[in-house]
Design a protein around this motif. Structure first.
Motif, short mmCIF file in Angstrom:
data_model
loop_
_atom_site.label_atom_id
_atom_site.label_comp_id
_atom_site.label_asym_id
_atom_site.label_seq_id
_atom_site.Cartn_x
_atom_site.Cartn_y
_atom_site.Cartn_z
N GLU A 10 22.98 157.80 -12.60
CA GLU A 10 22.93 156.87 -13.62
C GLU A 10 22.81 155.20 -13.13
OE1 GLU A 10 26.43 155.45 -16.63
OE2 GLU A 10 26.93 156.55 -14.93
N ILE A 11 21.91 154.67 -13.74
CA ILE A 11 22.00 153.17 -13.29
C ILE A 11 23.08 152.32 -13.97
CG2 ILE A 11 20.37 151.09 -13.30
CD1 ILE A 11 18.05 153.12 -13.26
N LYS A 12 23.81 151.74 -13.19
CA LYS A 12 25.05 151.03 -13.98
C LYS A 12 24.56 149.56 -14.20
CE LYS A 12 28.58 152.05 -14.97
NZ LYS A 12 29.00 152.93 -16.05
N GLN A 13 23.90 149.04 -13.25
CA GLN A 13 23.39 147.39 -13.28
C GLN A 13 22.31 147.06 -12.51
OE1 GLN A 13 26.68 145.02 -12.32
NE2 GLN A 13 25.88 143.32 -12.82
N ILE A 14 21.63 146.26 -13.00
CA ILE A 14 20.39 145.66 -12.08
C ILE A 14 20.26 144.16 -12.19
CG2 ILE A 14 17.90 145.23 -12.09
CD1 ILE A 14 17.61 148.10 -12.97
N GLN A 15 20.22 143.50 -11.34
CA GLN A 15 19.97 142.03 -11.42
C GLN A 15 19.05 141.56 -10.65
OE1 GLN A 15 24.00 140.23 -10.09
NE2 GLN A 15 24.99 140.70 -11.99
N ILE A 16 18.32 140.36 -10.96
CA ILE A 16 17.37 139.91 -10.39
C ILE A 16 17.36 138.46 -9.93
CG2 ILE A 16 15.66 141.72 -11.47
CD1 ILE A 16 14.89 139.35 -13.35
N ALA A 17 16.69 137.91 -8.90
CA ALA A 17 16.45 136.44 -8.62
C ALA A 17 14.95 136.21 -8.25
CB ALA A 17 17.56 136.10 -7.65
N ILE A 18 14.91 135.04 -8.78
CA ILE A 18 13.23 134.65 -8.55
C ILE A 18 13.32 133.46 -7.60
CG2 ILE A 18 12.41 135.70 -10.60
CD1 ILE A 18 12.23 133.01 -11.58
N PRO A 19 12.63 133.06 -6.83
CA PRO A 19 12.55 131.87 -5.79
C PRO A 19 12.87 130.49 -6.35
CG PRO A 19 10.77 133.14 -5.35
CD PRO A 19 11.11 133.55 -6.53
N ARG A 20 12.48 130.41 -7.70
CA ARG A 20 12.68 129.26 -8.24
C ARG A 20 14.23 128.87 -8.72
NH1 ARG A 20 7.94 130.63 -10.86
NH2 ARG A 20 8.95 131.56 -12.70
N GLN A 21 14.84 129.95 -8.71
CA GLN A 21 16.31 130.00 -9.38
C GLN A 21 17.14 129.78 -7.92
OE1 GLN A 21 16.81 134.06 -10.64
NE2 GLN A 21 18.44 133.15 -11.87
N THR A 22 16.74 130.48 -6.76
CA THR A 22 17.51 130.48 -5.49
C THR A 22 16.96 129.57 -4.37
OG1 THR A 22 16.25 132.36 -4.78
CG2 THR A 22 18.22 132.92 -5.86
N ILE A 36 15.37 133.72 -17.73
CA ILE A 36 15.99 133.15 -16.73
C ILE A 36 15.34 131.53 -17.29
CG2 ILE A 36 15.41 132.37 -14.37
CD1 ILE A 36 15.02 135.19 -13.70
N GLN A 37 16.28 130.78 -17.44
CA GLN A 37 16.19 129.23 -17.90
C GLN A 37 15.05 128.74 -17.13
OE1 GLN A 37 19.39 126.80 -17.94
NE2 GLN A 37 18.83 125.92 -19.75
N GLY A 38 13.97 128.19 -17.96
CA GLY A 38 12.78 127.60 -17.43
C GLY A 38 11.57 128.46 -16.85
N SER A 39 12.06 129.76 -16.77
CA SER A 39 11.06 130.58 -16.00
C SER A 39 10.38 131.69 -16.93
CB SER A 39 11.72 131.21 -14.91
OG SER A 39 11.88 130.38 -14.13
N GLY A 40 11.22 131.85 -18.33
CA GLY A 40 10.67 132.82 -19.09
C GLY A 40 11.52 134.14 -19.15
N LYS A 41 10.87 135.11 -19.85
CA LYS A 41 11.40 136.42 -20.03
C LYS A 41 11.07 137.46 -18.94
CE LYS A 41 12.75 136.00 -24.76
NZ LYS A 41 12.49 136.45 -26.28
N PHE A 42 11.97 138.13 -18.30
CA PHE A 42 11.43 139.20 -17.34
C PHE A 42 11.88 140.43 -17.88
CE2 PHE A 42 11.54 135.17 -15.27
CZ PHE A 42 10.46 135.15 -14.34
N GLU A 64 12.46 131.69 -0.76
CA GLU A 64 11.13 132.34 -0.70
C GLU A 64 11.06 133.54 -1.24
OE1 GLU A 64 9.64 131.98 3.35
OE2 GLU A 64 8.95 130.05 3.14
N TYR A 65 12.20 134.38 -1.63
CA TYR A 65 12.25 135.58 -1.79
C TYR A 65 12.60 136.18 -3.44
CZ TYR A 65 12.17 136.06 2.95
OH TYR A 65 11.86 135.90 4.53
N PHE A 66 11.94 136.85 -3.98
CA PHE A 66 12.14 137.79 -5.42
C PHE A 66 13.36 138.77 -4.51
CE2 PHE A 66 7.95 136.20 -6.00
CZ PHE A 66 8.14 135.70 -7.37
#
Lengths: 236, 263
Positions: B125-137, B77-83, B140-142
């Motif tokens: 089977e896991i097809k896809q995962i996406q994440i969002a952190i508070p700095r992105q959105t 995530i740009q500016g927040s590093g690798k997750f 107040e939520y991960f």
């Protein structure tokens, strides 16, 4: 000159008193003022029998964007369980694990009229009975920073460092508890707890935070009122 | 022989010592300061609860293959590093709890092959995962979105159909200190959401109900479906993970079933 045991004990007691007075003075200086309001609506009679327990749950239903803070839910649960007439409180996590998957964010009942149907699930009803759950207390709301002003700058050099400035901010806590009776599947009452307060942080070399404990105040008021309400105390 | 000089007796050493100490403090401070922006490594070796449901009277075999058990989500995530979220480490516990609660008998299978000791076979089977952190959105939520695809086979490993199940979890940043515990809580919440939705909707999902009733698949269907296992409603990975609208698309997606008709 020797000091007798009685004198030593007296001095220790005096020392402890002084420490207590000092702590109270420092606390009163370092904690800002908080205004709180509590309101209650009773719809039915309540009462706690031996073996009855309650659970405090934070609202986190989907697709709502708001969630009550876990530490507020824990604070109310802890306060309800503490003291001389403390209630049997089942922790939120334990309750959710024991009743999985019925009280997850996507599956939990939103309205009280969903409760009787839910209690028709034999295994769930048995589990609630085993846990002795008499009341479900749903908490909604949150603490927010409503305004902030001022500035503070800190610097560090090889010869030392320090801060200078003044910060102030205002927090507002607004929570509502809805109490469901698991025996008849009806709402027995609602309690709302609102608190607001301003915190300050003056800094001349060292910053001194004077914090208004808004959320803590709302928690204490809410749990005190809830305890009285559930025990059907006079005046509640 | 080395002579040890106390620092207060050696001014020339003292200067460099103070300098070195200051440099060390500055470096430690910088490291601590920047650690908040260096992403997170999340492992989900947690215990999950057993669903409190009447069990379905079948002996189910659940295939937990290497692909599922070692599934990792990596995102920068740009500016927040690798997750990095090691979601695979949670799968064995998750599915063993689901199996124990949902089926009369349950056994874990390492790979998809016909097995007469079980009545039917389930392959998650896991097809896809996406994440969002508070700095992105700027919330107040991960948040964590997951998309599971459950493939239902008979005990000869012939496919009956598949069921897409989206799951969502979030965690308030005020309840956790740092990205790692916040993201972990959100991912665990998403796993619990998947388990809850799967167990409560299992009987009402047509393909799952036919599978539980002992319906047989056909080898032809199995071959066809396995060549192209994606359903028309499957979601393509978001090219730009910073776009919350795309991520929300998974959350709003309703569970869909891709059914293979038997003759």
């Amino acid at each position: 000159m020797s000091i007798s045991n009685t004198q030593t004990t007296y001095l220790r007691k005096e020392g402890t008193k002084m420490k207590l007075v000092f702590t109270l003075c420092v606390s009163s200086i370092l904690f800002g003022c908080v205004n709180s309001t509590i309101q209650q609506v009773r719809e039915r009679e309540t009462g706690i029998q031996v073996g009855d327990s309650v659970v405090v749950l934070g609202r986190s239903n989907r697709p709502s964007n708001e969630e009550t803070e876990i530490n507020f839910v824990d604070c109310v649960a802890k306060d309800l369980a503490n003291g001389n007439n403390g209630l049997n409180v089942v922790s939120q996590q334990n309750f959710k694990d024991q009743t999985f998957p019925w009280f997850e964010p996507r599956t939990a009942p939103v309205k009280v009229n969903q409760l009787p149907q839910l209690l028709e699930e034999r295994l769930l009803a048995n589990r609630l009975s085993n846990l002795g759950i008499k009341y479900l207390i749903w908490l909604e709301g949150k603490t927010q920073r409503t305004s902030s002003n001022g500035s503070l700058a800190c610097s560090l050099s090889p010869y030392g460092g320090g801060c200078f400035g003044f910060l102030t901010w205002e927090n507002d806590a607004s929570y509502e508890a809805t109490i469901w009776d698991t025996d008849d599947g009806k709402t027995v009452g609602r309690i709302s707890s609102d608190a607001d307060g301003t915190s300050y942080m003056p800094a001349i070399v060292v910053p001194i935070p004077i914090i208004a404990r808004v959320q803590n105040n709302a928690c204490t008021s809410m749990s005190r009122q809830l305890r009285g309400f559930l025990n059907n105390d006079a005046g509640s | 022989m080395t002579k040890i000089i106390p620092w207060f007796e050696a001014p020339e050493l003292t200067q460099s010592f103070i300098g070195a100490r200051l440099t060390a403090h500055v470096l430690v401070g910088l490291a601590l300061f920047t650690s908040g922006c260096s992403g997170a490594q999340v492992s989900l070796e947690n215990q999950f609860p057993t669903p409190l449901l009447e069990s379905i009277p079948i002996t189910a075999g659940v295939v937990l293959n290497e692909q599922l058990l070692s599934y990792q989500h990596n995102e920068e995530i740009q500016g927040s590093g690798k997750f990095n979220i090691d979601i695979g480490s949670a799968q064995r516990n998750m599915f063993s709890r689901l199996g124990e609660g949902l089926f009369r008998e349950y056994s874990e299978l390492g790979q998809l092959t016909g097995d007469k000791n079980v009545d039917a076979i389930l392959l998650p089977e896991i097809k896809q995962i996406q994440i969002a952190i508070p700095r992105q959105t700027r919330s107040e939520y991960f948040e964590v979105w997951m998309l599971y695809r459950f493939h239902f086979y008979d005990n000869d490993a012939n496919l009956l159909g598949s069921w897409d199940l989206p799951a969502y979890g979030k965690a308030n940043q005020n309840d956790y200190r740092g990205d790692e515990p916040g993201l972990k809580a959100a991912a665990l919440s998403a796993c619990r959401d998947a388990m809850a939705f799967f167990s409560l909707n299992f009987q009402s999902e047509s393909v799952a109900a036919r599978w539980a009733a002992g319906e047989k698949g056909t080898p032809e269907v199995a071959r066809e479906t396995s060549k192209e296992p994606t359903s028309e409603k499957a979601i393509e990975p978001a090219k730009n993970p910073d776009t919350p609208q795309k991520q929300k698309a998974i959350h709003q997606e309703q569970p869909t079933a891709t059914e293979a008709r038997t003759e």
